[in-house]
Write a protein that holds these residues in place. Structure first.
Motif, short mmCIF file in Angstrom:
data_model
loop_
_atom_site.label_atom_id
_atom_site.label_comp_id
_atom_site.label_asym_id
_atom_site.label_seq_id
_atom_site.Cartn_x
_atom_site.Cartn_y
_atom_site.Cartn_z
N THR A 265 0.81 -1.23 0.00
CA THR A 265 0.00 0.00 0.00
C THR A 265 0.84 1.28 0.00
OG1 THR A 265 -0.14 -0.10 2.43
CG2 THR A 265 -1.94 -1.12 1.16
N HIS A 266 2.17 1.16 -0.04
CA HIS A 266 3.03 2.34 0.00
C HIS A 266 4.13 2.25 -1.05
CE1 HIS A 266 1.23 2.26 4.06
NE2 HIS A 266 1.32 3.57 4.01
N GLN B 48 -0.51 11.96 -7.83
CA GLN B 48 -1.62 12.70 -7.26
C GLN B 48 -2.28 13.56 -8.33
OE1 GLN B 48 -0.53 15.07 -3.85
NE2 GLN B 48 -0.91 13.39 -2.42
N LEU C 153 -11.53 8.48 -0.17
CA LEU C 153 -11.13 8.68 -1.56
C LEU C 153 -10.19 9.86 -1.73
CD1 LEU C 153 -11.61 7.50 -4.39
CD2 LEU C 153 -13.33 9.27 -4.73
N GLY D 85 -5.13 10.57 -4.62
CA GLY D 85 -4.09 9.67 -5.08
C GLY D 85 -4.59 8.81 -6.24
N GLU E 158 -3.23 6.14 -7.69
CA GLU E 158 -3.11 4.71 -7.46
C GLU E 158 -4.29 4.19 -6.63
OE1 GLU E 158 0.94 5.90 -8.66
OE2 GLU E 158 -0.62 6.76 -7.40
N ARG E 159 -4.69 4.95 -5.62
CA ARG E 159 -5.80 4.52 -4.76
C ARG E 159 -7.09 4.40 -5.57
NH1 ARG E 159 -6.81 7.94 0.58
NH2 ARG E 159 -4.80 6.98 1.03
N MET F 163 -6.76 1.30 -7.91
CA MET F 163 -6.85 0.04 -7.18
C MET F 163 -8.30 -0.30 -6.87
SD MET F 163 -3.56 0.47 -4.63
CE MET F 163 -3.72 -1.13 -3.82
N ARG F 164 -9.08 0.71 -6.49
CA ARG F 164 -10.49 0.46 -6.18
C ARG F 164 -11.32 0.28 -7.44
NH1 ARG F 164 -10.12 4.79 -1.28
NH2 ARG F 164 -9.15 3.34 0.19
N ASP G 265 -5.09 -5.18 -5.23
CA ASP G 265 -4.79 -5.13 -3.81
C ASP G 265 -3.31 -4.92 -3.50
OD1 ASP G 265 -3.78 -7.53 -4.57
OD2 ASP G 265 -5.02 -8.76 -3.25
N LEU H 187 -0.08 -2.30 -4.52
CA LEU H 187 0.40 -1.11 -5.23
C LEU H 187 1.62 -1.40 -6.09
CD1 LEU H 187 0.03 2.07 -5.38
CD2 LEU H 187 1.74 2.19 -3.58
#
Length: 339
Positions: free
Chosen positions: A203-204, A210, A282, A311, A313-314, A317-318, A323, A325
């Protein structure tokens, strides 16, 4: 001797004409004209001839040598021409046949969603703005109302090149540069890479993306912010998407909020994906802080604005149910081919 010479000429011409390749022709040249060749062997016997016969036999021998050499040259040219014809025939191309299509690459999943986000905001009248990734401390922190002692300035979180230069930790510096160069009304989004000193895990990442948004004009309110983001979320995830705003704090916005969307999997009931909360964070947003406007020589008594940051990537991913990064940066074709 005349009969022997004529016999050599006749035999040589027949064999040369019947030769199937240039290697065979060259072997015949050695056989008849070489140092130990048949013609040379006969000429060595000229010493036995009378003075009257030598010129006659010598002239005849030279004629035969010339005839054999000409026959060899002619046959070589014929064989070269035949070889070229055969090569052209074997390599002939049918230009009417359709060409072979080379496989085309695909857009990276980050690019796919970023292009879609750009189209959504362009459709709402926004422009695309960009700024440097190697940024000054002033634009990355000070102009955004982040004081010297703020935790966000910690060297554990920021890649400093020197005391005044760093790799930007957010795309928010772009809004400062835009407000310095452009007078209101302003309506821009600023997508780009950002850097933070994070360990790599699911996740990092020390590098991610951004998307900053900024609107500055007369009479801009929190209602405009909420309406803009609700339209964006519904166009990105579907009209049935449910959103909520939670109070939060950011140094460069006041008031500030975070936008959550109702969990896709459980629709608010709570599940593993949303960690039992029913909602998924979000993005962050808020009204531009009056101090930030003043720093950019925008009168906060006359103008107001809102800003938001998300972000990429976030969101991706959703969007695709990813799951980890790290998959975005490992260039694994098994992963990329799915898009």
């Amino acid at each position: 001797m005349k009969e022997a010479l004529n016999a050599i000429r006749q035999q040589a011409e027949q064999l040369i004409h019947a030769a199937q390749d240039m290697k065979e022709v060259d072997a015949l040249r050695v056989r008849f004209l070489g140092k130990k060749g048949e013609l040379t062997a006969i000429l060595k016997q000229m010493g036995k001839l009378s003075a009257e016969e030598r010129p006659v036999i010598g002239q005849l021998a030279n004629e035969i040598r010339t005839n054999i050499e000409n026959a060899i040259a002619a046959r070589n040219e014929e064989l070269k021409a035949a070889q070229l014809t055969a090569q052209l025939e074997s390599e002939r191309l049918d230009v009417t046949m359709p060409g072979k299509r080379h496989p085309l690459g695909k857009k990276h999943p980050l690019t796919l969603v970023l292009d879609e986000i750009k189209e959504i905001f362009l459709g709402m009248g926004f422009d695309i703005a960009q700024g440097p990734e190697v940024e000054l401390d002033y634009y990355n922190f000070e102009a955004l109302n982040i004081p010297k002692n703020h935790p966000a300035r910690d060297t554990q979180d920021t890649f400093y090149i020197n005391d005044n230069v760093l790799l930007r930790t957010q795309t928010s510096p772009v809004q400062i540069r835009v407000m310095e160069k452009q007078r209101p009304p302003i309506r821009v989004i600023a997508p780009g890479r950002v850097y933070r000193s994070d360990a790599v895990d699911a996740t990092h990442s020390p590098l991610f993306h951004q998307i900053e948004g900024l609107v500055v004009d007369k009479g801009v309110t929190m209602a405009d912010l909420k309406g803009t983001l609700e339209i964006f979320v519904k166009r990105l995830y579907g009209e049935d998407t449910v959103v909520r705003f939670r109070p939060h704090h950011f140094p460069f916005t006041e008031p500030s909020a975070e936008l959550d969307i109702q969990c896709f999997a459980c629709h608010g009931e709570g599940c593993r994906l949303c960690k039992g909360e029913g909602w998924i964070e979000l993005l962050g947003c808020g009204m531009v802080h009056p101090k930030v406007l003043e720093i950019c020589n925008v009168d906060p008594e006359e103008y107001s604005g809102f800003a938001f940051g998300m972000g990429l990537e976030r969101i991706v991913m959703r969007r695709f149910g990813i799951d980890d990064l790290r998959l975005f940066f490992e260039n694994d074709l098994r992963f990329l081919d799915q898009f």
